[in-house]
Design an enzyme around this catalytic site. Structure first.
Site, PDB file in Angstrom:
ATOM      1  N   CYS A 158     -25.448 -24.858  -0.121  1.00  0.00           N
ATOM      2  CA  CYS A 158     -24.796 -25.224   1.141  1.00  0.00           C
ATOM      3  C   CYS A 158     -24.095 -24.011   1.759  1.00  0.00           C
ATOM      4  O   CYS A 158     -24.042 -23.874   2.986  1.00  0.00           O
ATOM      5  CB  CYS A 158     -23.776 -26.337   0.922  1.00  0.00           C
ATOM      6  SG  CYS A 158     -24.469 -27.892   0.330  1.00  0.00           S
ATOM      7  N   ASP A 216       5.032   5.009  -4.260  1.00  0.00           N
ATOM      8  CA  ASP A 216       6.140   5.418  -3.411  1.00  0.00           C
ATOM      9  C   ASP A 216       7.383   5.498  -4.298  1.00  0.00           C
ATOM     10  O   ASP A 216       7.488   4.766  -5.280  1.00  0.00           O
ATOM     11  CB  ASP A 216       6.336   4.394  -2.292  1.00  0.00           C
ATOM     12  CG  ASP A 216       7.597   4.664  -1.492  1.00  0.00           C
ATOM     13  OD1 ASP A 216       7.724   5.781  -0.966  1.00  0.00           O
ATOM     14  OD2 ASP A 216       8.450   3.756  -1.424  1.00  0.00           O
ATOM     15  N   ASP A 254       5.078   2.508   4.327  1.00  0.00           N
ATOM     16  CA  ASP A 254       4.004   2.506   3.326  1.00  0.00           C
ATOM     17  C   ASP A 254       2.791   1.704   3.789  1.00  0.00           C
ATOM     18  O   ASP A 254       1.731   1.761   3.156  1.00  0.00           O
ATOM     19  CB  ASP A 254       4.505   1.897   2.005  1.00  0.00           C
ATOM     20  CG  ASP A 254       5.637   2.703   1.385  1.00  0.00           C
ATOM     21  OD1 ASP A 254       5.574   3.944   1.469  1.00  0.00           O
ATOM     22  OD2 ASP A 254       6.571   2.105   0.841  1.00  0.00           O
TER      23      ASP A 254
END
Length: 822
Positions: free
Chosen positions: A103, A506, A714
């Site tokens: 399907c 970071d 960021d």
């Protein structure tokens, strides 16, 4: 105050519009709602106004009423299902007709040919269809009609309606299965009589076969209807599916049995009892598969249960129980002890403790008082809180999490897309092999053996097992990880995460706690520090940066009465990654990095530069204060490492991953922080807009890069990376840009996510191996006439169940991980 009959909004007496609807006066808030209501009733779709007792939300029309679906084109109607009513729109549809992996290919392939549809994604596990379309080129009603033409009745998705539809479909399946079981028991008596000698007595043989014929006919008409309906959809769409082979096998066996019953002189044997047995066992398998699939996906339902449907609206000192959907931003709700918070908002009155463990992962209570933020789904433990509404329903933090989990469960890995493409060919090959087996055995052993062999091949093959192999594993993994604080926004990420070889972190707010503290300072002689601290605080309070907050807090500590002195701030300007500037008392003041100040030819004294260098070696960040082309002070800010940062780095290095610390700080500061974490690379003094370029350069070197961050700056890097991790306590922008959100702000969860990725991919490979192994083993046995159709009907659903149950083993992933730690 009266409410609009169509949309439920409050009607101002001066704006009320009355219309006669089917002989009854109804009140509306605008002419648009009144016109839409008239269209709905003229189309015979009054069921739209059957209200749910829990939410008072209109119930969508049943599938058979979609023929008059033009009313879905009205913006007033679409606003309940479409988030943004622009030219480019997105909606989630649900269709109970989606029942096998074929399907998926059929719907997506068909919709892709329609001009105006820009995206179509079918989720086999929860029967949802996600669509994006250009409303200028095609209307929603036309899309619904196109789906209807290929055999799929679809309607806009509603969580409550979906649950009702699921229960209704399961109940219908249970009734059909029960009838087939009742027919089987009755047919057994006639079969026993035939096998014990009645077949040799011509007087009763015809009677027994006729009774079996009646029972088998009714069973096919009622109990086997789902298979025939699915097969008819396949025929209309000219794409074979699993139901095509099942229906063909049942019909061939049935018509041969009728022929054998009507021509007893030919000596053939009818197989009416076999047809009834097949139908019953196939329905049992389908029912068990549906139940197992629902249990595997119950994580999303549990999240949805956390959000209350009703709220205590507080207006003019009066409490009124209303559906959450009717609340507006700015209104107020009362939350009593023991209640779940129904909205995201801010405390206006009252104090009390709130259990936020479902969002933070921390079991400790959080004290709330006026001015503090609260989230929907959290529990008010004590005290009464008056909350001002800021977000409701899907716009709340919990709502966004639920939406992302649903997207993750519906997303597709590369291996799944490949499986879906071969599905129609798989079914075609099955029918071809059945025909070959039939022809071979027809000439070798006669018509009866040929029919049994061909039918066994048609029923034994199970494309669903292959189709379920990947989506079930991905869906279960996404659900269980969300419940444990790791929000995987896309199932493809789990596949990609296993290939990551380089992690970029970071520094501020990610590896560190982001709780900046002003620890030291150095001033040039001859400046009034008290006066400058006041100016410093007034300027920095206009900034949202964590360094600015630390400076304001530092001024509060050093000079508590600074607010009593006035200071007019003008021309405030912030430059991300560099600093801020403003005019105060006619002076232009700059606060930022040394490199930024040098761009304006500002003099930096050797004394202050030496002080900053010494502080940098301790891992402290220097913030310079300058005016009149001269730097007059350096403030140093310190941030602690997160408790689990070093442990995570060690675990990643043990896996052979390369680690890089990415920071906008001076190299000496970043290097000092990196030294506390171990032997990792450092890339420092990087401006926010350049972070994405750093990720791109690493990717150009052939590395698979994951970025971990928390701030607005960021976001580009998170989007650029192969996999982006964002901390749940970070900004909304960073969470929107990331692929995985760590809701509990625990860095060690990254290591958990890597293990989950490995576990999920292992399960996917196991499922594919099981499904392929099943078909490769069973199909030859069926073609060799070594398996009866009855045995085939037992083993076929079992193969799908095995795949689902194997995927459900992922639910024990976190429990197993805890045991291993102990």
């Amino acid at each position: 105050m009266a409410q609009c009959y169509h949309c439920g909004q409050e009607i101002k007496p001066s704006e009320r519009i009355d219309r006669n609807i089917k002989g009854t006066e109804r009140g509306f808030c605008c002419h648009g709602c009144a016109s839409v209501c008239e269209v709905i009733h003229d189309s015979g779709l009054e069921s739209f106004y059957k209200l749910s007792p829990d939410t008072q939300r209109p119930v969508a029309p049943a599938p058979e009423l979609i023929k008059g679906s033009e009313f879905f084109d009205y913006d007033e109607v679409q606003s309940q299902y479409v988030k943004e009513l622009s030219d480019q729109r997105q909606i989630t549809l649900m269709s109970d007709s989606i029942h096998c992996a074929a399907c998926i290919w059929l719907i997506e392939h068909s919709l892709a040919k329609i001009q105006g549809i820009t995206y179509a994604n079918v989720n086999f596990t929860n029967k949802q269809i996600k669509l994006r379309w250009d409303n200028r080129k095609i209307k929603l009603s036309e899309i619904l009609k196109q789906l209807n033409q290929i055999g799929y009745d679809a309607r806009p998705y509603d969580a409550e309606e979906s649950e009702k539809a699921y229960k209704k479909a399961n109940r219908d399946l249970l009734y059909r299965m029960g009838f087939a079981g009742f027919a089987l028991m009755n047919a057994m008596w006639f079969s026993v009589a035939l096998y014990t000698g009645a077949r040799d007595d011509g007087e009763y043989t015809g009677y027994f076969y006729f009774m079996l014929f009646l029972i088998a006919s009714v069973t096919l008409i009622y109990s086997a209807q789902p298979f025939f309906k699915g097969a008819w959809q396949n025929i209309k769409a000219r794409s074979p599916g699993m139901d095509s082979s099942i229906a063909l096998g049942l019909l061939v066996t049935y018509f041969y049995s009728v022929y054998a019953m009507l021509t007893p002189e030919q000596g053939g044997q009818p197989f009416f009892a076999t047809i009834i047995d097949l139908t019953f066992l196939l329905l049992v398998g389908r029912y068990l598969e549906a139940i197992s699939k629902n249990k595997a996906l119950d994580a999303t339902k549990r999240l949805m249960d956390l959000q209350p449907k009703m709220a205590r609206k507080w207006q003019e000192g009066q409490e009124q129980i209303v559906p959450v959907r009717l609340l507006k931003v700015g209104e107020r709700v009362m939350v009593k002890p023991g209640d779940k918070l129904p909205v995201d908002g801010r405390v206006v009155e009252g104090e009390g403790n709130v259990n936020e463990s479902m969002l933070s992962g921390e079991s400790r209570e959080v004290f709330k008082q006026p001015g503090l933020v609260v989230s929907a789904g959290t529990i008010n433990l004590d005290g009464s809180l008056l909350i001002e509404v800021e977000n409701t329903l899907e716009n709340t933090r919990l709502g966004r999490i639920i939406h992302l989990v649903e997207d993750a469960q519906g997303s597709k890995a590369t291996i799944q897309c490949t499986a879906e493409k071969i599905m129609p060919w798989f079914v075609t090959a099955t029918i071809t092999l059945a025909v070959i087996a039939f022809v071979f055995w027809f000439f070798q052993a006669g018509i009866e053996v040929a029919i049994m062999a061909g039918t066994a091949v048609l029923i034994i093959t199970c494309p669903c097992a292959l189709g379920l192999a990947t989506p079930m594993a991905m869906a279960v993994a996404a659900g269980v990880s969300a419940r444990n604080g790791i929000l995987v926004k896309n199932g493809v990420v789990l596949e990609m995460l296993n290939e990551i070889d380089h992690f970029v972190f970071d520094k501020t707010g990610t590896l560190t706690k982001g709780q900046m503290k002003w620890v030291d300072q150095q001033w040039l002689e001859g400046f009034d520090q008290q006066a400058w601290l006041t100016k410093l605080a007034y300027i920095e309070q206009k900034s949202e940066h964590s360094l600015a907050r630390a400076i304001v807090d530092g001024v509060e500590l050093r000079q508590p009465n600074w607010r009593q002195q006035s200071c007019s701030i003008q021309n405030f300007k912030a430059e991300p990654g560099r600093g801020v500037s403003a005019q105060c008392g006619g002076q232009l003041i700059r606060i930022g990095t040394a490199a930024w100040l040098k761009q304006f030819d500002i003099v930096l004294s050797d004394e202050l530069q030496l002080f900053e260098q010494q502080q940098a070696e301790l891992g402290r960040t220097g913030v310079w204060l300058a005016t009149d082309q001269q730097a007059i002070a350096v403030l140093t800010i310190e941030d602690e490492l997160r408790d689990d940062a070093r442990l995570l780095i060690e675990k990643l290095q043990a896996r052979g991953k390369q680690i890089t610390l990415l920071s906008g700080d001076r190299y000496s500061v970043a290097r000092a922080v990196a030294a506390q974490l171990g032997d990792i690379d450092v890339i420092a003094e990087v401006l926010p807009e350049d972070k994405a370029d750093v990720i791109a350069k690493l990717q150009q070197q052939g590395k698979k890069v994951a970025m971990v961050g928390d701030g607005v700056n960021d976001a580009p890097a998170l989007s650029r990376a192969h996999v982006g991790f964002a901390l749940g306590g970070g900004t909304d922008v960073s969470m929107d840009s990331a692929d995985i959100v760590l809701l509990h702000n625990q860095l060690i969860a990254i290591d958990t996510a890597l293990d989950l990725s490995q576990r999920t991919l292992k399960t996917v490979k196991e499922n594919i191996a099981l499904s392929i192994g099943y078909n490769v083993t069973m199909v030859p046995l069926a073609m060799a006439a070594m398996l009866t159709p009855l045995m085939a009907s037992i083993t076929m659903p079992l193969s799908g169940l095995v795949v689902i149950l194997n995927a459900m083993r992922i639910r024990s992933f976190y429990a197993d991980r805890i045991k291993n730690r102990k």
